[in-house]
Scaffold this motif. Sequence first.
Motif: not given
Length: 271
Positions: A72-87, A218-226
């Motif tokens: 599978p593909w993997r997308f990994v945050n390299q920074l702590s969520r104390l920087v920003i929380d991407p979710e 998590y779903v990117p907002l471009k695709y979320y809900g539709h």
Amino acid sequence: MNDASPSYRLLPGAPESPVLLHVPHSSRVIPAAVRDAIVLDDVALERELDHITDAYTDRIAERAAGRSAVRPWRFVNQLSRLVIDPERFPDEREEMLAVGMGAVYTRTTHGEVLRPAGDDGRPLGGQSLVDRYFHPYAAAMTHAVTHLLETVGRAVVIDVHSYPTEPLPYELHGEGPRPPVCLGSAPFHTSADLLAAAEDAFAGFGGIGVNSPFGGAYVPLKYYGHDPRVTALMIEIRRDVYMTEPGGPAGRGVGALAEALARLVDVLTTV
């Protein structure tokens, strides 16, 4: 497609794989300029990182990818969520704003001040962090999902998280069950078949719950809900299953969880 920045890393899977393992909260890295705005001393910050970091989830995802029949593909945050929380939502839609944990946190897991906030409760300098880290991360995740849709025709986003055995004060829904494995579902994007596949893959860990203590996926907002071509599931692993809490070493559970995740990836790749 390969993409990387100091704040995230996309690791390619097999060209025919529709599965993207998303690991947003495994890092403890905080850039020096961001650290300067955090009011905790070094000891308190390390303690907060012990509580807030989903330790070793990147390792679980990495091992699962290596054991899957189709990587599978993997997308990994390299920074702590104390920087920003991407979710988090970056605006008023985010319910965690109530405890100072929107896209940029102002409070710790125990309600202490993490970084200064203005009279409106918004973090001072928070918008610059959103612009520098949150938006590029979201754009890269969107691009990764778009790539899967264009090349495979579908995308399956699997969030890999962990949570503490005992609830922390910041949790809005911490009063519910805390099973060894919690599955988070998203309206429209998580089918009954997807949940069933995950329940079967993780059946050997002594109990599975849905949306308790944490829900959503998590779903990117471009695709979320539709867009039904994008499906999603969150996997929350109770930390005592695979590590010493808080912030201690990993145990043998890491390997067993990786095997379970690999089984799930294989099922989702072939359906």
